[in-house]
Scaffold this active site. Structure first.
Site, mmCIF file in Angstrom:
data_model
loop_
_atom_site.group_PDB
_atom_site.id
_atom_site.type_symbol
_atom_site.label_atom_id
_atom_site.label_comp_id
_atom_site.label_asym_id
_atom_site.label_seq_id
_atom_site.Cartn_x
_atom_site.Cartn_y
_atom_site.Cartn_z
ATOM 1 N N ASP A 31 -68.759 -26.945 11.769
ATOM 2 C CA ASP A 31 -68.433 -25.689 12.459
ATOM 3 C C ASP A 31 -68.339 -25.880 13.972
ATOM 4 O O ASP A 31 -69.057 -26.707 14.542
ATOM 5 C CB ASP A 31 -69.517 -24.653 12.137
ATOM 6 C CG ASP A 31 -69.079 -23.247 12.505
ATOM 7 O OD1 ASP A 31 -67.872 -23.029 12.739
ATOM 8 O OD2 ASP A 31 -69.951 -22.357 12.570
ATOM 9 N N ASN A 79 -61.834 -18.619 4.451
ATOM 10 C CA ASN A 79 -60.973 -19.127 5.531
ATOM 11 C C ASN A 79 -59.502 -18.723 5.387
ATOM 12 O O ASN A 79 -58.729 -18.839 6.341
ATOM 13 C CB ASN A 79 -61.068 -20.661 5.645
ATOM 14 C CG ASN A 79 -62.358 -21.148 6.260
ATOM 15 O OD1 ASN A 79 -62.809 -22.268 5.995
ATOM 16 N ND2 ASN A 79 -62.992 -20.318 7.097
HETATM 17 C C1 FPP Z 1 -64.963 -24.482 11.290
HETATM 18 O O1 FPP Z 1 -64.755 -24.411 12.675
HETATM 19 C C2 FPP Z 1 -64.173 -25.556 10.727
HETATM 20 C C3 FPP Z 1 -63.251 -25.403 9.745
HETATM 21 C C4 FPP Z 1 -62.933 -24.137 9.095
HETATM 22 C C5 FPP Z 1 -62.480 -26.558 9.276
HETATM 23 C C6 FPP Z 1 -63.231 -27.842 9.266
HETATM 24 C C7 FPP Z 1 -62.355 -28.900 8.843
HETATM 25 C C8 FPP Z 1 -62.279 -30.126 9.399
HETATM 26 C C9 FPP Z 1 -63.091 -30.586 10.535
HETATM 27 C C10 FPP Z 1 -61.348 -31.114 8.843
HETATM 28 C C11 FPP Z 1 -61.320 -31.180 7.362
HETATM 29 C C12 FPP Z 1 -60.725 -32.409 6.985
HETATM 30 C C13 FPP Z 1 -60.548 -32.908 5.767
HETATM 31 C C14 FPP Z 1 -60.165 -34.297 5.661
HETATM 32 C C15 FPP Z 1 -60.729 -32.157 4.517
HETATM 33 P P1 FPP Z 1 -64.196 -23.046 13.247
HETATM 34 O O2 FPP Z 1 -62.716 -23.135 13.275
HETATM 35 O O3 FPP Z 1 -64.725 -21.910 12.435
HETATM 36 O O4 FPP Z 1 -64.802 -23.043 14.671
HETATM 37 P P2 FPP Z 1 -65.206 -21.745 15.499
HETATM 38 O O5 FPP Z 1 -66.287 -21.054 14.714
HETATM 39 O O6 FPP Z 1 -65.693 -22.304 16.778
HETATM 40 O O7 FPP Z 1 -63.953 -20.913 15.642
#
Ligand code: FPP
Length: 254
Positions: A31, A79
């Site tokens: 996250d 998501n």
């Molecule tokens: C949350 O951060 C992250 C995600 C929803 C996606 C995480 C995925 C990856 C790091 C890559 C996945 C890769 C593979 C190979 C499957 P956020 O976007 O919610 O961050 P924020 O809360 O700061 O907005």
């Protein structure tokens, strides 16, 4: 921190880790990618891209330490509520990652597994994942488990539906429904529960991740955003875990 100092720090932390008390299964909520990007005036996708680098670092470190299972929350059932361009980008990441990394994962004897409803993902994403599942099926090393289009409540409901169908058709009696049987119907069926859950970014919640399986998991939170999360933080989480006294509801000898 200078890269030389960082290496020294990592080596010192690694030395403190007890091989006998390693968590067998580590689960991670990746996250903070969006906030990391915003802080730098970059688009959110730059944060997700940077998050992939952390993912690689954590996988390598887990492999080197000898951890048996790493489960990563890559995309939740919630998501889909994000803007279409972000969902499309997130859906392209598994294919991109596997295209670059699959060979190295195979060489490390890693087995790729998934949790969640893959059939709702774009076909090209499904193809990349299925190819990786197939290519690593006969490996025998660390399990790398990606939760994709995964939600804990949805997983529990799916298990309940399958069990109810068996009761209805007469192949299972209600009194035969035990915790072990139930767990076998979850997406993690057959895998031990996580010993350690790591959540970066300062949020102190579970966000529908592994609701059943986290019952006795040790939780470790940090304010560091996922793209800034380095080997050093992973090692600190493990060291902290090794200090914990796990009683599973019982008492330890006085
Ligand atoms: C949350 O951060 C992250 C995600 C929803 C996606 C995480 C995925 C990856 C790091 C890559 C996945 C890769 C593979 C190979 C499957 P956020 O976007 O919610 O961050 P924020 O809360 O700061 O907005």
């Amino acid at each position: 921190m200078l890269s030389r100092d960082r290496k020294k720090n990592e080596t010192e932390l690694t030395r403190l880790i007890s091989a006998e008390k390693l968590p067998g299964h580590v689960a991670i909520i990746m996250d903070g990618n969006g906030r990391w990007a915003r802080k730098r005036g970059l688009p959110r996708i730059a944060g997700h891209r940077a998050g992939i680098n952390t993912l690689k670092e954590v996988i390598t470190c887990s492999y080197e330490l000898g951890i048996s299972i790493v489960t990563l929350y890559a995309f939740s059932t919630e998501n889909w509520k994000r803007p279409r361009w972000e969902v499309e980008f997130l859906m392209s990441l598994p294919g991109e990652y596997l295209h670059k990394e699959l060979q190295s994962l195979i060489e490390k004897n890693i087995i790729i597994k998934t949790m969640g409803n893959l059939e709702q993902l774009p076909e090209v994403t499904q193809r990349a994942i299925n190819n990786a599942l197939e290519a690593t099926r006969d490996n025998s090393g660390m399990i790398l488990n990606f939760a994709l289009n995964y939600g804990g409540r949805n997983e529990i409901l799916n298990a309940v539906r399958k069990i109810a169908a068996r009761v209805k058709e007469g192949s299972l009696k209600t009194e035969e429904i035990s915790e072990d049987l139930f767990a076998g119907y979850l997406d993690t069926g057959g895998l031990p529960d996580p010993d350690l859950l790591i959540r970066p970014s300062g949020e102190l919640r579970i966000s529908n991740f592994l609701l059943w399986q986290l019952a006795y998991t040790e939780l470790w939170f940090t304010r560091i955003l996922w793209p800034d999360f380095k080997k050093e933080h992973f090692l600190k989480a493990i060291l902290d875990y090794q200090e914990r006294e796990r009683r599973f509801g019982g008492i330890n000898k006085l």
